[in-house]
Write a protein that holds these residues in place. Structure first.
Motif, PDB file in Angstrom:
ATOM      1  N   GLN A   1      -0.723 -12.166 -17.309  1.00  0.00           N
ATOM      2  CA  GLN A   1      -1.551 -11.957 -18.496  1.00  0.00           C
ATOM      3  C   GLN A   1      -1.001 -10.836 -19.368  1.00  0.00           C
ATOM      4  OE1 GLN A   1      -5.747 -11.424 -17.960  1.00  0.00           O
ATOM      5  NE2 GLN A   1      -6.029 -13.340 -16.859  1.00  0.00           N
ATOM      6  N   ALA A   2      -0.379  -9.834 -18.721  1.00  0.00           N
ATOM      7  CA  ALA A   2       0.159  -8.683 -19.464  1.00  0.00           C
ATOM      8  C   ALA A   2       1.567  -8.930 -19.992  1.00  0.00           C
ATOM      9  CB  ALA A   2       0.156  -7.452 -18.558  1.00  0.00           C
ATOM     10  N   GLY A   3       2.109 -10.119 -19.751  1.00  0.00           N
ATOM     11  CA  GLY A   3       3.420 -10.461 -20.283  1.00  0.00           C
ATOM     12  C   GLY A   3       4.571 -10.203 -19.344  1.00  0.00           C
ATOM     13  N   GLY A   4       4.295  -9.853 -18.087  1.00  0.00           N
ATOM     14  CA  GLY A   4       5.346  -9.629 -17.103  1.00  0.00           C
ATOM     15  C   GLY A   4       5.650 -10.880 -16.307  1.00  0.00           C
ATOM     16  N   ASP A   5       6.662 -10.795 -15.464  1.00  0.00           N
ATOM     17  CA  ASP A   5       7.061 -11.923 -14.625  1.00  0.00           C
ATOM     18  C   ASP A   5       6.351 -11.811 -13.279  1.00  0.00           C
ATOM     19  OD1 ASP A   5       8.251 -13.863 -13.070  1.00  0.00           O
ATOM     20  OD2 ASP A   5      10.309 -13.342 -13.637  1.00  0.00           O
ATOM     21  N   PRO A   6       5.400 -12.694 -12.995  1.00  0.00           N
ATOM     22  CA  PRO A   6       4.614 -12.579 -11.757  1.00  0.00           C
ATOM     23  C   PRO A   6       5.418 -12.855 -10.494  1.00  0.00           C
ATOM     24  CG  PRO A   6       4.123 -14.652 -12.852  1.00  0.00           C
ATOM     25  CD  PRO A   6       4.994 -13.870 -13.794  1.00  0.00           C
ATOM     26  N   GLN A   7       6.609 -13.431 -10.639  1.00  0.00           N
ATOM     27  CA  GLN A   7       7.425 -13.739  -9.466  1.00  0.00           C
ATOM     28  C   GLN A   7       8.362 -12.590  -9.088  1.00  0.00           C
ATOM     29  OE1 GLN A   7       6.628 -16.320  -7.748  1.00  0.00           O
ATOM     30  NE2 GLN A   7       5.195 -17.035  -9.327  1.00  0.00           N
ATOM     31  N   GLN A   8       8.392 -11.543  -9.887  1.00  0.00           N
ATOM     32  CA  GLN A   8       9.330 -10.453  -9.642  1.00  0.00           C
ATOM     33  C   GLN A   8       8.714  -9.274  -8.912  1.00  0.00           C
ATOM     34  OE1 GLN A   8      12.681 -10.619 -10.178  1.00  0.00           O
ATOM     35  NE2 GLN A   8      12.117 -12.758 -10.574  1.00  0.00           N
ATOM     36  N   VAL A   9       7.495  -9.412  -8.428  1.00  0.00           N
ATOM     37  CA  VAL A   9       6.856  -8.352  -7.662  1.00  0.00           C
ATOM     38  C   VAL A   9       7.065  -8.613  -6.176  1.00  0.00           C
ATOM     39  CG1 VAL A   9       4.627  -9.546  -7.697  1.00  0.00           C
ATOM     40  CG2 VAL A   9       4.694  -7.083  -7.259  1.00  0.00           C
ATOM     41  N   LYS A  10       7.307  -7.541  -5.414  1.00  0.00           N
ATOM     42  CA  LYS A  10       7.477  -7.669  -3.967  1.00  0.00           C
ATOM     43  C   LYS A  10       6.243  -7.140  -3.265  1.00  0.00           C
ATOM     44  CE  LYS A  10      10.264  -6.125  -0.031  1.00  0.00           C
ATOM     45  NZ  LYS A  10      11.400  -5.281   0.424  1.00  0.00           N
ATOM     46  N   PHE A  11       5.657  -7.942  -2.394  1.00  0.00           N
ATOM     47  CA  PHE A  11       4.473  -7.528  -1.643  1.00  0.00           C
ATOM     48  C   PHE A  11       4.847  -7.223  -0.194  1.00  0.00           C
ATOM     49  CE2 PHE A  11       2.642 -10.353  -4.954  1.00  0.00           C
ATOM     50  CZ  PHE A  11       1.825  -9.421  -5.571  1.00  0.00           C
ATOM     51  N   VAL A  12       4.256  -6.147   0.330  1.00  0.00           N
ATOM     52  CA  VAL A  12       4.413  -5.807   1.745  1.00  0.00           C
ATOM     53  C   VAL A  12       3.018  -5.611   2.332  1.00  0.00           C
ATOM     54  CG1 VAL A  12       6.688  -4.768   1.503  1.00  0.00           C
ATOM     55  CG2 VAL A  12       4.665  -3.337   1.238  1.00  0.00           C
ATOM     56  N   GLU A  13       2.838  -6.028   3.560  1.00  0.00           N
ATOM     57  CA  GLU A  13       1.518  -5.982   4.198  1.00  0.00           C
ATOM     58  C   GLU A  13       1.314  -4.651   4.922  1.00  0.00           C
ATOM     59  OE1 GLU A  13      -0.744  -8.509   7.660  1.00  0.00           O
ATOM     60  OE2 GLU A  13       0.205  -9.643   6.026  1.00  0.00           O
ATOM     61  N   ILE A  14       0.269  -3.940   4.520  1.00  0.00           N
ATOM     62  CA  ILE A  14      -0.094  -2.657   5.119  1.00  0.00           C
ATOM     63  C   ILE A  14      -1.618  -2.613   5.230  1.00  0.00           C
ATOM     64  CG2 ILE A  14      -0.082  -0.137   4.843  1.00  0.00           C
ATOM     65  CD1 ILE A  14       2.488  -0.361   3.279  1.00  0.00           C
ATOM     66  N   PRO A  15      -2.188  -2.223   6.360  1.00  0.00           N
ATOM     67  CA  PRO A  15      -3.653  -2.103   6.460  1.00  0.00           C
ATOM     68  C   PRO A  15      -4.199  -1.110   5.441  1.00  0.00           C
ATOM     69  CG  PRO A  15      -2.640  -2.021   8.634  1.00  0.00           C
ATOM     70  CD  PRO A  15      -1.518  -1.916   7.647  1.00  0.00           C
ATOM     71  N   TYR A  16      -5.388  -1.376   4.943  1.00  0.00           N
ATOM     72  CA  TYR A  16      -6.010  -0.485   3.957  1.00  0.00           C
ATOM     73  C   TYR A  16      -5.972   0.990   4.359  1.00  0.00           C
ATOM     74  CZ  TYR A  16      -8.090  -4.292   1.147  1.00  0.00           C
ATOM     75  OH  TYR A  16      -8.293  -5.373   0.324  1.00  0.00           O
ATOM     76  N   PRO A  17      -6.355   1.348   5.597  1.00  0.00           N
ATOM     77  CA  PRO A  17      -6.395   2.779   5.944  1.00  0.00           C
ATOM     78  C   PRO A  17      -5.034   3.470   5.874  1.00  0.00           C
ATOM     79  CG  PRO A  17      -7.668   1.496   7.518  1.00  0.00           C
ATOM     80  CD  PRO A  17      -6.892   0.514   6.687  1.00  0.00           C
ATOM     81  N   ASN A  18      -3.950   2.703   5.971  1.00  0.00           N
ATOM     82  CA  ASN A  18      -2.606   3.284   5.957  1.00  0.00           C
ATOM     83  C   ASN A  18      -2.001   3.370   4.555  1.00  0.00           C
ATOM     84  OD1 ASN A  18      -2.958   3.250   8.698  1.00  0.00           O
ATOM     85  ND2 ASN A  18      -1.564   1.547   9.080  1.00  0.00           N
ATOM     86  N   MET A  19      -2.674   2.801   3.565  1.00  0.00           N
ATOM     87  CA  MET A  19      -2.100   2.745   2.218  1.00  0.00           C
ATOM     88  C   MET A  19      -1.958   4.105   1.543  1.00  0.00           C
ATOM     89  SD  MET A  19      -3.587  -0.739   0.509  1.00  0.00           S
ATOM     90  CE  MET A  19      -3.298  -2.347   1.251  1.00  0.00           C
ATOM     91  N   PRO A  20      -2.958   5.001   1.604  1.00  0.00           N
ATOM     92  CA  PRO A  20      -2.774   6.302   0.937  1.00  0.00           C
ATOM     93  C   PRO A  20      -1.528   7.043   1.415  1.00  0.00           C
ATOM     94  CG  PRO A  20      -5.078   5.974   1.481  1.00  0.00           C
ATOM     95  CD  PRO A  20      -4.323   4.866   2.148  1.00  0.00           C
ATOM     96  N   ALA A  21      -1.284   7.040   2.719  1.00  0.00           N
ATOM     97  CA  ALA A  21      -0.112   7.735   3.262  1.00  0.00           C
ATOM     98  C   ALA A  21       1.179   7.027   2.862  1.00  0.00           C
ATOM     99  CB  ALA A  21      -0.208   7.825   4.782  1.00  0.00           C
TER     100      ALA A  21
END
Length: 340
Positions: free
Chosen positions: A184-204
């Motif tokens: 929607q913002a004009g970027g390429d949605p396929q160029q983002v890399k996702f990694v799985e991390i539990p919510y409690p570990n995200m701030p660190a």
């Protein structure tokens, strides 16, 4: 600049409506089976069922702020008034709750909407019986958003392209809604890399620089902001107005074999929504118990909205996006997913 989380609490929406007349017609206070000796309470203790007329019912929940109405409903006696001795089973994700409901280990569960669409896509016999939690409709002040540190150079959704973003589960709710915001913002949605991390570990993980941004929900969202992070995308508000993020559900077998139990559970749940919407201070108090949130943090987290009706337009937009980005193989059957 960083979001100010210390603004005054805003009033919640209008009083929730009662369940449909069809469901109300089958409400009954007496259960079919014997009562359970105990049920989980907000303080982690137990309370005696005290009556053989109560149905022992198990509900799988995540330990997040969005499910506060259930704990308040237990405390206020709404479930017992419907003949239900409710036992809460905390889980770390919907991946554990969905199979427990389909096998009958749990009678009911709570899960994000995409997990339920995926379950239907895989022909699992689940059916949505109630709304669960909804967006605040306030970009930058929603309960689940994408945050980054100022030095990341990420100023908005389009900047997430080419970056690494932490999500709690791959190929699910986060991927779908974040890609939608980027596009929607004009970027390429396929160029983002996702990694799985539990919510409690995200701030660190964000502080260490392991990831460029995090998709995070409360209370971890506010923890990230307190550590200097800022909101760079609000995917739920981008998806649709009054967007629903999670639902309560049961198995199709439970719905067909015991519609009275489903109706009574839904009635108690909607009364709990009503109470939570009216008493925000009680919500902020109870999350300190079951979600282990400090009093200081509890006073600052964003509160979700609890609406009785399911936003079918928002659900269809989400389903379309999930199919578009390859999370779903088939077009969703919306009427089959949501109970009448």
């Amino acid at each position: 600049m960083a979001i100010d989380n210390r603004r005054p609490a805003r009033p919640r929406g209008a009083t929730l409506t009662a369940i449909s007349a069809a469901a109300a017609a089958v409400l009954a206070l007496s259960g079919c089976g014997g009562g359970s000796p105990s049920s989980t309470q907000p303080d982690g203790g137990t309370a005696e069922a005290g009556s053989g007329d109560l149905d022992h019912v198990t509900l799988g929940l995540l330990p997040i702020t969005d499910v506060a109405p259930v704990y308040l409903g237990i405390r206020e006696g709404y479930f017992r008034a419907e003949g239900i001795d409710l036992e809460v089973q905390p889980a770390q994700g919907g991946a554990a709750i969905v199979p427990a409901v389909t096998t009958g280990e749990y009678q009911f569960g709570y899960s994000n909407v995409v997990s339920l669409l995926i379950a239907q896509d895989k022909s699992l016999p689940i059916v949505v019986i109630s709304n669960g939690s909804s967006s605040t409709n306030e970009p930058g002040h929603d309960t689940t958003e994408v945050a980054a540190l100022p030095e990341s150079g990420i100023g908005g959704p389009a900047d997430l392209a080419g970056k690494t973003v932490a999500v709690n589960a791959l190929n699910n709710f986060a991927d779908t809604t974040i890609r939608n915001s980027i596009e929607q913002a004009g970027g390429d949605p396929q160029q983002v890399k996702f990694v799985e991390i539990p919510y409690p570990n995200m701030p660190a993980a964000l502080a260490r620089g392991d990831v460029d941004a995090v998709w995070t929900t409360e209370p971890f969202r506010t923890q990230v902001l307190d550590a200097g992070g800022r909101i760079v995308a609000s995917p739920m508000t981008d998806m649709a107005p009054n967007f629903d993020s999670a639902f309560y559900f049961t198995s199709r077998q439970t719905l067909e074999q015991d519609p009275e139990l489903v109706a009574r559970f839904r009635s108690a749940l909607l009364k709990s929504f009503d109470y939570a919407s009216a008493y925000e201070d009680q919500v902020r108090a109870v999350i300190q118990d079951y979600a282990k949130v400090t009093p200081e943090l509890a006073g600052k987290v964003e509160m979700t909205s609890w609406r009785a009706d399911i936003n079918m337009d928002g659900l269809k937009r989400l389903g379309t996006a999930a199919k578009k980005y390859g999370v779903l193989e088939n077009e969703p059957d919306y009427t089959g997913l949501v109970a009448d």
